[in-house]
Write an enzyme that holds these catalytic residues in place. Sequence first.
Site, PDB file in Angstrom:
ATOM      1  N   LYS A 163     -33.322  -3.477 -18.082  1.00 55.60           N
ATOM      2  CA  LYS A 163     -32.274  -3.752 -16.608  1.00 55.60           C
ATOM      3  C   LYS A 163     -32.844  -4.155 -16.025  1.00 55.60           C
ATOM      4  O   LYS A 163     -33.358  -3.429 -15.256  1.00 55.60           O
ATOM      5  CB  LYS A 163     -31.658  -2.035 -16.958  1.00 55.60           C
ATOM      6  CG  LYS A 163     -31.262  -2.005 -18.036  1.00 55.60           C
ATOM      7  CD  LYS A 163     -30.070  -2.245 -18.535  1.00 55.60           C
ATOM      8  CE  LYS A 163     -29.528  -1.587 -19.740  1.00 55.60           C
ATOM      9  NZ  LYS A 163     -28.216  -2.301 -20.835  1.00 55.60           N
ATOM     10  N   LYS A 262     -21.211  -5.921 -30.869  1.00 52.99           N
ATOM     11  CA  LYS A 262     -21.468  -3.909 -31.180  1.00 52.99           C
ATOM     12  C   LYS A 262     -20.396  -3.917 -31.561  1.00 52.99           C
ATOM     13  O   LYS A 262     -19.173  -4.312 -31.518  1.00 52.99           O
ATOM     14  CB  LYS A 262     -21.452  -3.527 -29.955  1.00 52.99           C
ATOM     15  CG  LYS A 262     -23.101  -3.533 -29.233  1.00 52.99           C
ATOM     16  CD  LYS A 262     -22.954  -3.359 -27.742  1.00 52.99           C
ATOM     17  CE  LYS A 262     -23.955  -2.914 -26.720  1.00 52.99           C
ATOM     18  NZ  LYS A 262     -23.401  -2.729 -25.061  1.00 52.99           N
TER      19      LYS A 262
END
Length: 368
Positions: A163, A262
Amino acid sequence: MKIKGIKLYIISMPLKLPFSTHLETVSDRESIIVEVTDVDGVKGYGEVVAFSSPWYTEETVQTCYHMIRDFFIPLLQKSEIHHPSDANALFNKLKGNHMAKAGLETALWDLYAKGEGMSLSKLLGGTVSKIPSGVVVGAKTLKESIEQIEQYLQSGYKRVKIKIGPENDLQIVSEIRKRFPDLMLMADANSAYTLKDINRLRALDEYNLLMIEQPLQHDDIINHAKLQSQLRTPICLDESIVTFDDAQNAVELGSCRIINIKIGRVGGLQTAKKIHDFCLEKDIPVWCGGMLEFGVSRAHNIALASLPNFTIPGDISASSRYWEEDITLPEVEVTDGIISVPVGPGIGFEINEKRLKEVTIKEEVFLF
Ligand SMILES: O=C(O)CCC(=O)c1ccccc1C(=O)O
Ligand SMILES: [Mg+2]
């Protein structure tokens, strides 16, 4: 499909290690497990992947519970569906609430596949029996990140995602690259940047990242196209792709060269497959994103990721990446960085009833 009843379980489990993005740190994970039983006693399972608060998308565990209980179950009770693909059109009479829709829709896919005695992978058109697995590092410091990457590489993961945000990007990426020169490495910004950061993002072109995921605003498509035209590194969109039209628009505008699919974010397996098929036709590789989920959602992800255009290792890690003990039997296992696609009926994983009971904080039954 002759449904006899639906049971909703709200479950809660601590993560082994807290998971941090610049938006939120998750330490405890709540989810809804959806169990649909048909008149023959066959049970299909789905999982709602919304978080407890609306930091990733606008949905929460509680909004999903409300939508499923007060709208989507009553819709199903009133209607007849013959195939799980009918559920998508039925639920889309109501706007948004994709994760709520997907929780129920995925359970119907599992149920239908089991009724046909077929694996969900096969029912969806899956073509591979083994899928490479990637892992996401959500540590707070560079030192912890490096330690975790070392561990994950030892256990065989094929791809690592970190991240990033403007406060730490060049430092972490350059340090990790120095330590792991050949690592298949990518970075997810979860919208930490604006177009003003273009020079910072261009500087990342030097580090041979597989992609930069969702650098700009969660609902942007236009600025990502401007950014992609200035970057060598492929942009991958996550948050920005919520519908099939979003995927079409992003590809047409050149807002990304890769798409993260997703199931929950796009409202179910039907739309996930439609986006996959479109991207295959347009030569846009896709991969399966993760939501810090339990085994049921992991199982659905595995079935989806067996489709032919899932050519990049996704965020489908082992159950043990996050959980002391997951709610499926067996748990999701990664061996030398590879997950075997189950061949048994439906999702191909049983529910660990004892573990499910232990972690359930609320349950409710709806009879048809
Ligand atoms: O390992 C996982 O489940 C994926 C982790 C991850 O990156 C993530 C987790 C929660 C919400 C959003 C994201 C994301 O992909 O942006
Ligand atoms: Mg992401």
